[in-house]
Design an enzyme around this catalytic site. Structure first.
Site, PDB file in Angstrom:
ATOM      1  CG  ASP A  65      59.339  48.942  20.765  1.00  0.00           C
ATOM      2  OD1 ASP A  65      59.881  48.216  20.972  1.00  0.00           O
ATOM      3  OD2 ASP A  65      58.045  48.713  20.663  1.00  0.00           O
TER       4      ASP A  65
HETATM    5  C1  BGC Z   1      55.467  52.696  19.256  1.00  0.00           C
HETATM    6  C2  BGC Z   1      55.554  52.170  20.075  1.00  0.00           C
HETATM    7  C3  BGC Z   1      55.586  50.405  19.837  1.00  0.00           C
HETATM    8  C4  BGC Z   1      55.957  50.498  18.700  1.00  0.00           C
HETATM    9  C5  BGC Z   1      55.552  49.200  17.435  1.00  0.00           C
HETATM   10  C6  BGC Z   1      55.558  51.960  17.291  1.00  0.00           C
HETATM   11  O1  BGC Z   1      55.721  52.963  16.765  1.00  0.00           O
HETATM   12  O2  BGC Z   1      55.910  54.157  19.142  1.00  0.00           O
HETATM   13  O3  BGC Z   1      54.767  52.497  20.994  1.00  0.00           O
HETATM   14  O4  BGC Z   1      56.089  49.456  20.754  1.00  0.00           O
HETATM   15  O5  BGC Z   1      55.130  50.741  17.011  1.00  0.00           O
HETATM   16  O6  BGC Z   1      54.561  48.729  17.142  1.00  0.00           O
HETATM   17  C1  NOJ Z   2      54.820  49.831  23.119  1.00  0.00           C
HETATM   18  C2  NOJ Z   2      54.993  48.586  22.758  1.00  0.00           C
HETATM   19  O1  NOJ Z   2      54.344  47.296  23.037  1.00  0.00           O
HETATM   20  C3  NOJ Z   2      56.642  47.704  24.168  1.00  0.00           C
HETATM   21  O2  NOJ Z   2      56.941  46.355  24.267  1.00  0.00           O
HETATM   22  C4  NOJ Z   2      57.704  48.974  23.707  1.00  0.00           C
HETATM   23  O3  NOJ Z   2      58.136  48.582  25.677  1.00  0.00           O
HETATM   24  C5  NOJ Z   2      56.708  50.313  24.217  1.00  0.00           C
HETATM   25  N1  NOJ Z   2      55.999  50.628  23.873  1.00  0.00           N
HETATM   26  C6  NOJ Z   2      57.624  52.150  24.329  1.00  0.00           C
HETATM   27  O4  NOJ Z   2      58.804  51.881  22.852  1.00  0.00           O
END
Ligand code: BGC
Ligand code: NOJ
Length: 811
Positions: free
Chosen positions: A483
């Site tokens: 993400d």
């Molecule tokens: C986090 C991710 C997460 C995303 C969506 C980001 O700040 O680092 O791990 O998946 O937010 O909530």
């Molecule tokens: C947490 C999110 O829930 C997941 O969908 C994502 O793939 C990982 N973060 C990695 O960024």
């Protein structure tokens, strides 16, 4: 240092020191009604949706941490103490918190009094039981005062924390006998209320927080407890709470039990009222009557235990490695069920107000629990697929209460659709239920746009084919699984979300991770097509897979490892030519799982590069070197300090991809080494560093470039649970459901003599014994089914109702 120990016999983790390095929590509830409970009795309760139907309050990141919960205060002359130690924190004579399968038990003592609190949610029930047993272990008569305490949330947990000009005015309660009813907003648009009861006479109650605590006190020093009697207050607005007051007189050795219940009721619109302004209490009273004796509670508790016997009875191993057995047989499977229920929505880290059920997350979670609850897995697949669009794209998340896609967050994460192929094919392999493919499943929750589920898979596959970039690699969209790799975002505004902003339109950034993912699940799609006789479709799809493999070999290989992406400008991401972020884990994982270029040694080279550049004492980091400055063209990944989260942290979810990759080239020692580096039970001895629970996986362990390598964060709700379970059981131990049987292909450490697995597969029990006389990692010399040699590595489906003996000799 340890703060407790595993009790495998009882499937519990026993915390014996309340001052854990972080709250160590547990989840109660299995269907609609849930609670979170910490080892110091903190936590909260909700019905189905932690955002929209919250029963009790919880304050995240409060100071001190983990304040607010289900508290019992015991006042024994001048000493007040709590069985969970907090909030009063009186030094206890003994303390024990046992987190078990959907229940938590506290057992503590002070000055000759022993208190036990058992918290659980009976199956199919919308209420939490708290059985409180108080025993006088001294030789004198004890006159104790017991106070219960919870704080109501005004239902919408987000509004509850922000809309104070409204919220200070709306709170309403009713009190009748020993039951406190929370009926805020019941008179207008809600058809539900909550209640807190106890099965005994009470000597008083309170429902007004300020009166109970005193305006200037915390939970640790309530006025009412200090004074030793309730004020019998009725809340009007402000913050309604519920507290019972019971005087408990105990002879030496005498014990008394109380059953408290925190319940939730829905009533029909035309049946809301008993009389003017008096709510219809009948449904609540019926619930209370179900558990008004200890015997009834015990029966329900035994049912819960049997429920878990059944769920955990489907896969059970004996490997000779205790730490591994307790992960596979108990805790990892348990965590998978919790992620099934919660996705990423409700934890001590995720406030329960921001996130619903993730499209990619929920599909991936499924591979960890489909063997336990196949029917519910099927329902979940349909719920998820219903939030997809005809072109294969989908909402990134949906809300559990409405099951509708979350429009605020939207979609355009281009890995999302492919995970539907994973969940569906794993479901069919586990169950043999091909009928799912024919079920009519709506697009965008609109039944008039429903198509057979198979068409959703097709749409997922072609979403990639129809969204290729300049190198014929998949366009990344907002982001792929990572993400935080936001290649089209270009954000300068600290108030905009990296996840929902795409400042560059027509972004041309491409993902090698999605390329690998496409090859893996594209092949699965083709295999499925063959299974159901769609050979033309299979042949057509295969062409696109072959093209993708060629594209990766041509433009996705960096010499020693796979590139990670092409950015908006068409520059390589994850190349040795860069100074930072030279190599990334995700594309190594997916392209090795896809075996792209294996014949030319690419898979082996890639995995060697992972070992060299990404491996560390605490797991495999996501990228290396971590970014030390903000790269606007990469987005959020470069906002994190080095070694944390997606910037060089050990992001545990993706480590199993490498483990599986290792099994593709038969390296069982490496695969298991990676497994044991992040498996929580293997980290119990370093709990003071690791910080989070030694019984469940966490999202991230600080990486080698971090300030404090090894320190973990965000336990429980993580795709790590299902992926590690999948990697260890299906690739390392190598027992894998397939359409026509159980495939056997272990890839274990050479020194192992073998292992045993009991596997219930399509209603049939397989007792599998693998021996490894030649001490190899991979390779099978012989398989016997009930004493008869078979000459395939897939055990054909056996007759139902019987136990079958499978003997596997490696070599
Ligand atoms: C986090 C991710 C997460 C995303 C969506 C980001 O700040 O680092 O791990 O998946 O937010 O909530
Ligand atoms: C947490 C999110 O829930 C997941 O969908 C994502 O793939 C990982 N973060 C990695 O960024």
């Amino acid at each position: 240092m340890k703060y407790g120990h595993f009790d495998d016999e009882n499937r519990e983790y026993v915390i014996t020191n309340p001052k854990t390095p972080y709250p160590w929590i547990n989840y109660l509830g299995n269907e609609d009604f849930f609670s979170l409970t910490s080892n110091t009795a903190g936590g909260y309760t909700f019905y189905k949706d932690a955002k929209f139907r919250r029963l009790t309050r919880y304050r995240y990141n409060n100071v001190p941490i983990d304040d607010g919960g289900k508290y019992f205060y015991i006042k024994d002359e001048d000493t007040t103490w709590c069985p969970g130690w907090k909030p009063v924190k009186t030094e206890l004579d003994s303390y024990e918190c046992r987190h078990g399968m959907s229940y938590t038990k506290f057992k503590s003592s002070k000055n000759g009094v022993q208190a036990e609190v058992l918290q659980f949610i009976p199956l199919g029930f919308w209420g939490e039981i708290q059985k409180v047993s108080i025993k006088n272990t001294s030789s004198k008569v004890k006159k104790l005062k017991l106070f219960s305490f919870i704080e109501w949330c005004l239902w919408n947990a987000e509004d509850d924390m922000t809309n104070f000009q409204r919220n200070f005015n709306t709170g309403e309660v009713e009190i009748e006998d020993a039951v406190i009813y929370h009926k805020t907003e019941f008179k207008e648009r809600r058809n539900h209320y909550a209640f807190y009861s106890v099965n005994s006479k009470i000597n008083g109650f309170d429902t007004d927080r300020e009166s109970f605590l005193g305006l200037y006190n915390g939970f640790d020093a309530p006025d009412v407890v200090a004074e030793g009697r309730s004020k019998n207050t009725e809340a009007h607005g402000w913050s309604p709470v519920a507290s019972h007051y019971i005087e408990v007189e105990l002879q030496p050795n005498e014990e008394k039990d109380y059953v408290f219940m925190l319940g939730y009721v829905e009533v029909e619109e035309d049946n809301k009222w008993e009389s003017k302004s008096v709510i219809n209490k009948k449904p609540a009273k019926d619930m209370i009557a179900k558990f008004d004796t200890v015997d009834k509670v015990t029966t329900a508790f035994n049912e819960l235990s049997a429920y878990w016997d059944n769920l955990l009875g489907k896969i059970n191993i004996q490997s000779g490695e205790q730490k591994l057995d307790r992960m596979v047989n108990i805790w990892n499977q348990y965590q998978c069920m919790v992620t099934f229920n919660m996705s990423r929505s409700a934890s001590f880290f995720e406030s329960g107000i921001g996130r619903g059920m993730g499209f990619r997350d929920s599909n991936q979670d499924l591979i960890g629990f489909v063997h336990q609850i196949p029917e519910r897995a099927r329902e979940r697949i349909v719920d998820i697929a219903s939030t997809q669009f005809e072109d294969g794209s989908c909402y990134h998340q949906y809300q559990p209460l409405t099951k509708k896609g979350n429009a605020i967050l939207g979609g355009n994460f281009n890995d999302d659709p492919l995970w539907l192929i994973l969940s569906t094919t794993e479901y069919i392999k586990e169950t043999g239920d091909f009928s799912l493919l024919d079920e009519l499943v709506p697009f965008d929750n609109d039944m008039s746009r429903a198509k057979p589920h198979f068409d959703h898979l097709k749409a997922s596959f072609y979403h990639v084919v129809n969204n290729l970039g300049p190198h014929n690699l998949p366009l990344i969209g907002r982001a792929d699984w990572n993400d935080c790799l936001n290649l089209n975002c270009f954000s300068k505004d600290p108030n905009e979300s990296f996840q929902t902003t795409g400042n560059k339109k027509d972004g041309k950034a491409e993902s090698l991770m999605i390329a690998g993912l496409f090859v893996v699940y594209g092949k699965e799609y083709v295999k499925l097509c063959h299974q159901i006789g769609k050979t033309t479709e299979a042949d057509n799809a295969q062409i696109h897979i072959d093209n993708m493999i060629e594209a990766v070999k041509k433009d996705g290989w960096d010499g020693d490892w796979y590139l990670r992406a092409y950015d908006y400008y068409g520059n390589k991401v994850g190349t040795h030519e860069n100074e930072e972020g030279k190599i990334f884990i995700e594309s190594q994982g997916w392209c090795t799982m896809a075996e792209i270029g294996k014949e030319d040694g690419l898979v082996e080279k890639s995995l060697n590069a992972v070992k060299e550049h990404l491996d560390s004492d605490y797991g495999i980091v996501l990228n290396s070197p971590a970014f030390s400055k903000y790269y606007i063209e990469y987005g959020e990944i470069s906002t994190y300090p080095k070694g944390y989260k997606e910037n060089g942290g050990v992001f545990c979810h993706n480590n199993p991809w490498i483990m599986i990759g290792e099994t593709m080239i038969g390296r069982g020692d490496e695969a298991y080494d990676y497994y044991s580096k992040i498996a929580p039970s293997f980290l119990e001895d370093i709990s003071e560093l690791h910080k989070v629970e030694p019984y469940v996986y966490c999202q991230m362990i600080a990486g080698k470039e971090a300030f404090k390598p090894g320190e973990a964060k965000n336990s429980w709700l993580s795709g790590t649970a299902s992926w590690n379970f999948y990697a260890i059981t299906q690739y390392i131990l190598g027992i894998k459901p397939d359409y026509n049987g159980l495939s056997i292909n272990p890839c274990i450490p050479k020194k192992w003599d073998g292992f045993k697995m009991k596997r219930v597969f399509r209603g049939v029990t397989y007792n599998i014994e693998v021996t490894n006389p030649d001490h190899v990692s991979k390779g099978i010399k012989q398989i016997l089914v009930n004493g008869n040699v078979i000459n395939t590595s897939i055990i054909p489906i056996q007759e139902e109702g019987q136990n079958h003996r499978i003997t596997v000799v490696m070599g």
